[in-house]
Design a protein around this motif. Structure first.
Motif: not given
Length: 325
Positions: A316, A18, A248
């Motif tokens: 993630v 991410g 993220g």
């Protein structure tokens, strides 16, 4: 990298890297907590519905439940007020004020009550001239409202997008409130709805959204039904090429509230929402009545193995590989 493979009726997912979010040090993992909207909506008649109206009493009771029934221990820290907490007008100094009948002690008193129990308090406002329910919005008062929230001890702001005017005003408002919150010097997590409203008018620049917001809504409000839940899942998958790369630590795609423990989902559907929201690294913000929740739903929401997937520090987000018809 910690990766997860999960197969359900909705499809199969795996983890991919991410991006980075707003650099204010907050939301390094998806925020967890409770939000009143889906379950309690805009109920303001405390005479007819004293236990379910949007009031100081409701949030104090939920705060007590979050501590005594293991929610805080499980990771749910934010107690969040949604729309309809406001008085119909600002005060003589143009500051926001809570409805004096339903919140007789004001928001500062409620924040102190919540903080004393180890919880964090979230609040709702709108980028436009009025909130979605018609209460005073923040347009023209971003800096003043940010400072008001800081003075009250607010820890999270959910910033909606009704009654904004033009796309330029919408986007400028989301940027200005982000900057204003940071300038107060208080740690206030910023949950915006920028993509949800701007998508109707332009292509979303998720890199920019993530520069200003700690989480962002992409879709319409979730409802307490499998039809609504499936819509959110499918919509997320259809845009995953844009969404996964943006998320993220510090910034998260928000598919909206967990409606587990209400009336509209079967047990299997509740399991599906909890699993997918955890895999998608989504904020886990419940909207239910913690005073009266099915023990099995409570156990699901507090399942530490599932929560650990959601709270993985790598941040993630899951990615759908295929859809099983």
């Amino acid at each position: 990298m910690r990766c997860v493979w999960w197969t359900l009726a909705a499809g199969a997912l795996l983890c991919l890297p991410g991006g980075a979010g707003l650099d204010n040090g907050l939301a390094r993992t998806p925020p967890m907590g409770w939000l009143h909207w889906e379950r309690f909506m805009c109920e303001t008649d405390c005479g007819k519905n004293p236990s379910g109206c949007i009031s100081e009493q409701l949030f104090m009771q939920m705060a007590d439940m979050m501590v005594s029934n293991g929610w805080l221990k499980a990771g749910y820290r934010y107690l969040c007020i949604d729309d309809c907490w406001l008085a119909t007008q600002r005060d003589e100094n143009n500051r926001l004020q809570a409805d004096p009948t339903r919140f007789p002690g004001g928001i500062k008193k409620l924040a102190d009550y919540v903080h004393a129990r180890g919880l964090l308090l979230g609040i709702y406002q709108d980028v436009g001239k009025a909130t979605c329910a018609g209460y005073p919005g923040s347009q023209g008062f971003y800096e003043l409202d940010a400072q008001t929230f800081a003075d009250w001890g607010i820890d999270l702001l959910k910033f909606d997008g009704c009654n904004y005017g033009t796309l330029e005003l919408l986007e400028d408002g989301y940027r200005r409130m982000s900057i204003a919150l940071n300038r107060t010097g208080r740690n206030i997590l910023y949950s915006c709805e920028w993509p949800l409203y701007a998508r109707r008018l332009t292509k979303i620049n998720y890199t920019e959204v993530a520069e200003y917001c700690n989480s962002w809504r992409n879709f319409d409000d979730i409802e307490d039904s499998w039809t609504s839940l499936k819509y959110v899942i499918d919509f997320t998958a259809s845009l995953q090429g844009e969404l996964v790369a943006a998320a993220g630590p510090g910034g998260w795609n928000d598919p909206d509230m967990l409606v587990i423990g209400n009336f509209g989902l079967s047990w299997d559907q509740e399991v599906t929402q909890m699993a997918l929201w955890s895999i998608m690294a989504a904020p886990l913000l419940m909207s239910n009545d913690l005073r009266d929740i099915n023990p099995r739903s409570k156990a699901l929401l507090q399942d530490q193995e599932v929560i650990a997937i959601n709270q993985d520090p790598l941040g993630v987000q899951g990615y759908r590989l295929l859809k099983v018809i």
